[in-house]
Design a protein around this motif. Structure first.
Motif, PDB file in Angstrom:
ATOM      1  N   TYR A  27       0.849  -1.190   0.000  1.00 13.88           N
ATOM      2  CA  TYR A  27       0.000   0.000   0.000  1.00 13.88           C
ATOM      3  C   TYR A  27       0.887   1.244   0.000  1.00 13.88           C
ATOM      4  O   TYR A  27       1.790   1.373   0.823  1.00 13.88           O
ATOM      5  CB  TYR A  27      -0.900   0.014   1.241  1.00 13.88           C
ATOM      6  CG  TYR A  27      -1.824  -1.170   1.343  1.00 13.88           C
ATOM      7  CD1 TYR A  27      -2.997  -1.237   0.591  1.00 13.88           C
ATOM      8  CD2 TYR A  27      -1.526  -2.230   2.194  1.00 13.88           C
ATOM      9  CE1 TYR A  27      -3.847  -2.333   0.678  1.00 13.88           C
ATOM     10  CE2 TYR A  27      -2.366  -3.330   2.287  1.00 13.88           C
ATOM     11  CZ  TYR A  27      -3.521  -3.373   1.529  1.00 13.88           C
ATOM     12  OH  TYR A  27      -4.353  -4.455   1.617  1.00 13.88           O
ATOM     13  N   ASN A  28       0.658   2.124  -0.929  1.00 17.69           N
ATOM     14  CA  ASN A  28       1.366   3.392  -0.991  1.00 17.69           C
ATOM     15  C   ASN A  28       0.411   4.505  -0.568  1.00 17.69           C
ATOM     16  O   ASN A  28      -0.621   4.731  -1.207  1.00 17.69           O
ATOM     17  CB  ASN A  28       1.884   3.652  -2.404  1.00 17.69           C
ATOM     18  CG  ASN A  28       3.014   2.723  -2.778  1.00 17.69           C
ATOM     19  OD1 ASN A  28       4.073   2.737  -2.164  1.00 17.69           O
ATOM     20  ND2 ASN A  28       2.796   1.884  -3.787  1.00 17.69           N
ATOM     21  N   ILE A  29       0.753   5.205   0.518  1.00 18.95           N
ATOM     22  CA  ILE A  29      -0.109   6.240   1.078  1.00 18.95           C
ATOM     23  C   ILE A  29       0.573   7.589   0.940  1.00 18.95           C
ATOM     24  O   ILE A  29       1.731   7.748   1.340  1.00 18.95           O
ATOM     25  CB  ILE A  29      -0.412   5.963   2.568  1.00 18.95           C
ATOM     26  CG1 ILE A  29      -1.068   4.591   2.725  1.00 18.95           C
ATOM     27  CG2 ILE A  29      -1.301   7.048   3.153  1.00 18.95           C
ATOM     28  CD1 ILE A  29      -1.269   4.183   4.167  1.00 18.95           C
ATOM     29  N   GLU A  30      -0.121   8.553   0.382  1.00 24.42           N
ATOM     30  CA  GLU A  30       0.390   9.915   0.278  1.00 24.42           C
ATOM     31  C   GLU A  30      -0.448  10.832   1.161  1.00 24.42           C
ATOM     32  O   GLU A  30      -1.657  10.919   0.997  1.00 24.42           O
ATOM     33  CB  GLU A  30       0.351  10.410  -1.171  1.00 24.42           C
ATOM     34  CG  GLU A  30       1.333   9.692  -2.087  1.00 24.42           C
ATOM     35  CD  GLU A  30       1.413  10.318  -3.463  1.00 24.42           C
ATOM     36  OE1 GLU A  30       0.806  11.393  -3.642  1.00 24.42           O
ATOM     37  OE2 GLU A  30       2.082   9.742  -4.333  1.00 24.42           O
ATOM     38  N   LEU A  31       0.208  11.474   2.107  1.00 25.87           N
ATOM     39  CA  LEU A  31      -0.472  12.420   3.000  1.00 25.87           C
ATOM     40  C   LEU A  31       0.069  13.813   2.698  1.00 25.87           C
ATOM     41  O   LEU A  31       1.193  14.153   3.066  1.00 25.87           O
ATOM     42  CB  LEU A  31      -0.227  12.057   4.466  1.00 25.87           C
ATOM     43  CG  LEU A  31      -0.771  10.703   4.926  1.00 25.87           C
ATOM     44  CD1 LEU A  31      -0.467  10.494   6.397  1.00 25.87           C
ATOM     45  CD2 LEU A  31      -2.264  10.595   4.685  1.00 25.87           C
ATOM     46  N   ASP A  32      -0.711  14.607   1.999  1.00 24.56           N
ATOM     47  CA  ASP A  32      -0.286  15.946   1.601  1.00 24.56           C
ATOM     48  C   ASP A  32      -0.800  16.994   2.578  1.00 24.56           C
ATOM     49  O   ASP A  32      -1.872  16.865   3.154  1.00 24.56           O
ATOM     50  CB  ASP A  32      -0.815  16.284   0.203  1.00 24.56           C
ATOM     51  CG  ASP A  32      -0.220  15.360  -0.845  1.00 24.56           C
ATOM     52  OD1 ASP A  32       0.967  15.019  -0.707  1.00 24.56           O
ATOM     53  OD2 ASP A  32      -0.937  14.973  -1.788  1.00 24.56           O
ATOM     54  N   ILE A  70      -8.469   1.849   3.112  1.00 23.35           N
ATOM     55  CA  ILE A  70      -7.847   1.155   1.994  1.00 23.35           C
ATOM     56  C   ILE A  70      -8.718   1.200   0.751  1.00 23.35           C
ATOM     57  O   ILE A  70      -8.224   1.372  -0.379  1.00 23.35           O
ATOM     58  CB  ILE A  70      -7.557  -0.320   2.384  1.00 23.35           C
ATOM     59  CG1 ILE A  70      -6.488  -0.369   3.480  1.00 23.35           C
ATOM     60  CG2 ILE A  70      -7.103  -1.116   1.167  1.00 23.35           C
ATOM     61  CD1 ILE A  70      -6.235  -1.753   4.018  1.00 23.35           C
ATOM     62  N   LYS A  71     -10.033   1.112   0.925  1.00 19.01           N
ATOM     63  CA  LYS A  71     -10.932   1.016  -0.217  1.00 19.01           C
ATOM     64  C   LYS A  71     -11.022   2.313  -0.999  1.00 19.01           C
ATOM     65  O   LYS A  71     -10.825   2.336  -2.220  1.00 19.01           O
ATOM     66  CB  LYS A  71     -12.331   0.589   0.248  1.00 19.01           C
ATOM     67  CG  LYS A  71     -13.304   0.327  -0.895  1.00 19.01           C
ATOM     68  CD  LYS A  71     -14.637  -0.183  -0.367  1.00 19.01           C
ATOM     69  CE  LYS A  71     -15.600  -0.470  -1.506  1.00 19.01           C
ATOM     70  NZ  LYS A  71     -16.909  -0.968  -1.009  1.00 19.01           N
ATOM     71  N   ASP A  72     -11.308   3.444  -0.318  1.00 19.47           N
ATOM     72  CA  ASP A  72     -11.478   4.700  -1.051  1.00 19.47           C
ATOM     73  C   ASP A  72     -10.274   5.632  -0.949  1.00 19.47           C
ATOM     74  O   ASP A  72     -10.297   6.766  -1.425  1.00 19.47           O
ATOM     75  CB  ASP A  72     -12.743   5.426  -0.588  1.00 19.47           C
ATOM     76  CG  ASP A  72     -12.707   5.770   0.900  1.00 19.47           C
ATOM     77  OD1 ASP A  72     -11.599   5.782   1.478  1.00 19.47           O
ATOM     78  OD2 ASP A  72     -13.765   6.025   1.472  1.00 19.47           O
ATOM     79  N   LYS A  73      -9.171   5.145  -0.277  1.00 22.43           N
ATOM     80  CA  LYS A  73      -7.903   5.878  -0.205  1.00 22.43           C
ATOM     81  C   LYS A  73      -8.061   7.268   0.422  1.00 22.43           C
ATOM     82  O   LYS A  73      -7.462   8.241  -0.020  1.00 22.43           O
ATOM     83  CB  LYS A  73      -7.272   5.989  -1.590  1.00 22.43           C
ATOM     84  CG  LYS A  73      -6.937   4.646  -2.211  1.00 22.43           C
ATOM     85  CD  LYS A  73      -6.275   4.810  -3.573  1.00 22.43           C
ATOM     86  CE  LYS A  73      -5.924   3.447  -4.148  1.00 22.43           C
ATOM     87  NZ  LYS A  73      -5.278   3.566  -5.496  1.00 22.43           N
ATOM     88  N   THR A  74      -8.865   7.355   1.460  1.00 28.61           N
ATOM     89  CA  THR A  74      -9.024   8.603   2.203  1.00 28.61           C
ATOM     90  C   THR A  74      -8.414   8.450   3.591  1.00 28.61           C
ATOM     91  O   THR A  74      -8.281   7.335   4.104  1.00 28.61           O
ATOM     92  CB  THR A  74     -10.503   8.988   2.337  1.00 28.61           C
ATOM     93  OG1 THR A  74     -11.211   7.914   2.996  1.00 28.61           O
ATOM     94  CG2 THR A  74     -11.119   9.235   0.967  1.00 28.61           C
ATOM     95  N   SER A  75      -8.058   9.582   4.193  1.00 29.99           N
ATOM     96  CA  SER A  75      -7.387   9.551   5.484  1.00 29.99           C
ATOM     97  C   SER A  75      -8.028  10.515   6.468  1.00 29.99           C
ATOM     98  O   SER A  75      -8.511  11.582   6.087  1.00 29.99           O
ATOM     99  CB  SER A  75      -5.897   9.917   5.328  1.00 29.99           C
ATOM    100  OG  SER A  75      -5.267   9.039   4.442  1.00 29.99           O
ATOM    101  N   ILE A  76      -8.017  10.121   7.740  1.00 30.91           N
ATOM    102  CA  ILE A  76      -8.368  11.002   8.846  1.00 30.91           C
ATOM    103  C   ILE A  76      -7.149  11.053   9.746  1.00 30.91           C
ATOM    104  O   ILE A  76      -6.644  10.025  10.174  1.00 30.91           O
ATOM    105  CB  ILE A  76      -9.573  10.455   9.634  1.00 30.91           C
ATOM    106  CG1 ILE A  76     -10.795  10.294   8.733  1.00 30.91           C
ATOM    107  CG2 ILE A  76      -9.903  11.354  10.806  1.00 30.91           C
ATOM    108  CD1 ILE A  76     -11.946   9.571   9.398  1.00 30.91           C
ATOM    109  N   TYR A  77      -6.624  12.248  10.014  1.00 29.56           N
ATOM    110  CA  TYR A  77      -5.407  12.313  10.801  1.00 29.56           C
ATOM    111  C   TYR A  77      -5.354  13.589  11.627  1.00 29.56           C
ATOM    112  O   TYR A  77      -5.982  14.599  11.305  1.00 29.56           O
ATOM    113  CB  TYR A  77      -4.167  12.208   9.909  1.00 29.56           C
ATOM    114  CG  TYR A  77      -4.176  13.082   8.687  1.00 29.56           C
ATOM    115  CD1 TYR A  77      -3.847  14.435   8.752  1.00 29.56           C
ATOM    116  CD2 TYR A  77      -4.522  12.552   7.451  1.00 29.56           C
ATOM    117  CE1 TYR A  77      -3.854  15.233   7.634  1.00 29.56           C
ATOM    118  CE2 TYR A  77      -4.534  13.351   6.309  1.00 29.56           C
ATOM    119  CZ  TYR A  77      -4.197  14.679   6.405  1.00 29.56           C
ATOM    120  OH  TYR A  77      -4.217  15.469   5.287  1.00 29.56           O
ATOM    121  N   GLY A  78      -4.605  13.520  12.705  1.00 33.46           N
ATOM    122  CA  GLY A  78      -4.446  14.664  13.592  1.00 33.46           C
ATOM    123  C   GLY A  78      -4.169  14.217  15.011  1.00 33.46           C
ATOM    124  O   GLY A  78      -3.847  13.062  15.267  1.00 33.46           O
TER     125      GLY A  78
END
Length: 355
Positions: free
Chosen positions: A32-37, A295-303
């Motif tokens: 899995y390649n994850i990009e957090l911009d 993983i499915k829709d490639k969205t992130s929640i972070y903080g």
């Protein structure tokens, strides 16, 4: 003619094997390649991260003269017993995970028989407590009543470890050449396999984080190497990358009228793969953040996780069964999550991934 047919048959078999071997991946793990911009510090709730949160206050008995200054590590077993390693003293405290009541402790620190010198890491597997003595380079095993079961020497100078299904994984280095390795061994200290970490003790910066390397989840063990924002999955036969995380980060200073953008580095702390998400924590601007990646829709929640008004417990570690353990030590008398706390009281937070 018969010899010619035999040769052709052998060539055909070899060709088939070569084609089959070349086409087969070395492992079946998905990368899995994850990009957090454009990461900025923001506050999120544990509910937003789909984490069910519970809190307990640690309670000591009246005749207990020991005290907890700085918590260095924590772990709990399936019998709801919580183990805490105190940094300055290397004492081990055992509490009831549900009530917070003090149960027992290990205070055998010294250089005599059956004593420890410097405990730097702890873990629990199958309701057995494992202690790593950094000076003696040994593992000591206790049962849930804190009766000593066994101890054994480790094959490398070890600074972090984890035990899963009676197999110990360690991160250590050779005293001969300083090469850092990831290894697994049995519970007698006999090496099963080892892998180069690509680093050497002679050229590491002083601030290198040799601990907190492993995370367990669903009978799998994951490893976070230093300087690389990757999550690696470990097996006895291989070590391979499961997740690559690209932190393209910046920070907008609120006090700067021109909103000057400056680069900021993020460092991966711990993480593992769930059924439909990747859950990991990372350090950004000296704060420990958490990210839930779909993983499915490639969205992130972070903080930064929100616990209460201006009250942020220090996040410690991911425990098996999708649980994040954290703690908060009060500096003033206060009411926290319905609990009346005095100065120095400690609250433990358990955040379990919602089903």
């Amino acid at each position: 003619m018969r010899h010619y047919n035999i040769v052709l048959h052998i060539v055909a078999i070899i060709t088939t094997l070569l084609i089959h071997g070349c086409c087969q991946p070395k492992n079946s793990s998905t990368l899995y390649n994850i990009e957090l911009d454009n990461i900025v510090n923001r506050t999120i709730s544990s509910k937003e991260l789909q984490l069910d949160t519970s809190f307990i206050q640690l309670k000591f008995t009246a005749d207990t003269t020991k005290f907890i200054g700085t918590i260095w590590d924590m772990a709990f077993d399936s019998d709801d017993k919580l183990y805490i390693l105190e940094q300055q003293t290397s004492y081990i405290y055992q509490f009831d995970k549900k009530s917070g009541e003090y149960i027992n402790g290990l205070f055998n620190i010294g250089r005599g028989p059956n004593e420890h010198i410097d405990i730097c890491d702890i873990d629990v597997d199958k309701n057995r407590l494992y202690l790593l003595d950094n000076v003696q380079n040994t593992i000591t095993v206790y049962d849930s009543l804190l009766n000593r079961i066994s101890d054994f020497e480790l094959p490398l100078k070890t600074l972090a470890f984890s035990v899963i299904n009676d197999t110990l994984w360690g991160r250590g280095f050779s005293i001969y050449n300083g090469d850092i390795k990831i290894y697994c061994c049995n519970l007698q200290g006999e090496i099963i396999s080892e892998f180069d970490d690509g680093l050497n003790m002679s050229n590491l910066p002083f601030s290198i984080s040799l601990g907190y390397a492993f995370t367990k989840h669903n009978s799998k063990i994951y490893y976070i190497p230093d300087f690389k924002n990757t999550i690696k999955e470990l097996t006895k036969d291989s070590i391979y990358t499961s997740v690559n995380i690209d932190f393209n980060t910046y920070n907008i200073h609120p006090d700067d009228q021109y909103k000057e953008i400056t680069e900021s580095k993020a460092a991966l702390y711990r993480g593992f793969i769930l059924d439909n998400h990747i859950l990991f924590s990372y350090n950004l601007h000296n704060n420990l953040n958490v990210c839930l990646y779909n993983i499915k829709d490639k969205t992130s929640i972070y903080g930064i996780i929100e616990y209460g008004k201006n009250e942020l417990p220090f996040l410690m570690k991911w425990q098996d069964n999708n649980t994040l353990i954290g703690y908060h030590s009060t500096t003033l008398a206060t009411v926290y999550k319905g609990m009346k706390l005095n100065e120095g009281d400690i609250v433990i937070a358990f955040m379990k991934k919602s089903s």
